[in-house]
Design an enzyme around this catalytic site. Structure first.
Site, short mmCIF file in Angstrom:
data_model
loop_
_atom_site.label_atom_id
_atom_site.label_comp_id
_atom_site.label_asym_id
_atom_site.label_seq_id
_atom_site.Cartn_x
_atom_site.Cartn_y
_atom_site.Cartn_z
N GLY A 1 -10.07 18.48 -17.87
CA GLY A 1 -8.82 18.31 -18.61
C GLY A 1 -9.00 17.24 -19.67
CD GLN B 1 -8.78 11.65 -21.88
OE1 GLN B 1 -8.25 12.69 -21.55
NE2 GLN B 1 -9.92 11.23 -21.33
CB CYS C 1 -11.75 9.69 -16.70
SG CYS C 1 -10.69 9.67 -18.15
CG LEU C 2 -14.19 14.14 -20.45
CD1 LEU C 2 -13.75 15.20 -21.45
CD2 LEU C 2 -15.65 14.35 -20.07
CG HIS D 1 -5.44 10.25 -19.74
ND1 HIS D 1 -6.23 9.15 -19.99
CD2 HIS D 1 -6.20 11.10 -19.01
CE1 HIS D 1 -7.42 9.33 -19.43
NE2 HIS D 1 -7.43 10.50 -18.83
NI NI Z 1 -9.12 11.29 -17.85
#
Ligand code: NI
Length: 172
Positions: free
Chosen positions: A47, A52, A100-101, A146
């Site tokens: 996701g 982000q 998480c990216l 986020h």
């Molecule tokens: Ni994340």
């Protein structure tokens, strides 16, 4: 197609509360959704949330048939969720590993509600709602966090279960 740079933990933009989308079916919104999808797929993420990639709007994307980062996870439908509302159904929580990216190379154990209902809008402004359990519910809670400037390490209660992916023992 546009793959965007994913902001990493420490960037103050990841700590901001994102603003609701007020105009649907606009070229700008469709572009943002396309960028999120392209970036999520390029990074093999489960996701991705708009903040982000530096867009302070309440837009998240998630979903996969199979994900190498989460090999045991059941498929999650490909979803664009705008201005989400998450309702917890039942008190049950479950600990599991998350990544998480924006926190590359690391993983940590986070407790999440196992059964939720989420609602929101698609890019055309059509409302929808869905019930989700287990990993699907976890992904939605992670992505929606986020939008409120919360990264998963802030949700952790045991920092001993936080570490680098290649170092942690399988099943940690
Ligand atoms: Ni994340």
């Amino acid at each position: 197609m546009a793959i965007k740079a994913v902001l990493r933990m420490g960037d103050p933009r990841l700590l901001e509360v994102a603003a609701p989308v007020t105009s649907f079916d606009t070229p700008e919104l469709h572009q943002l959704v396309e960028d999120l999808m392209d970036t999520m797929r390029a990074e093999d993420g489960a996701g991705l949330a708009a903040p982000q990639i530096g867009a302070g709007l309440r837009v998240v994307v998630f979903g996969f048939d199979k994900n190498e980062r989460y090999p045991d996870a059941a498929p999650v439908p490909q979803t664009v969720l705008i201005n989400p509302l998450v309702e917890v159904l039942g008190e049950a929580c479950e600990d599991d590993w998350e990544g998480c990216l924006s926190v590359p190379g690391l993983r940590g154990v986070v407790s999440r509600f196992t059964h939720i209902r989420y609602s929101g809008y698609d890019p055309l402004g059509k409302p929808f709602e869905r019930e989700a359990r287990q990993f699907h519910a976890r992904v939605v809670q992670h992505e929606c966090d986020h939008l409120d400037g919360i990264l998963y390490p802030q949700r952790m209660s045991d920092m001993r279960r936080f570490g680098f992916t290649g170092v942690l023992q399988p099943g940690g």
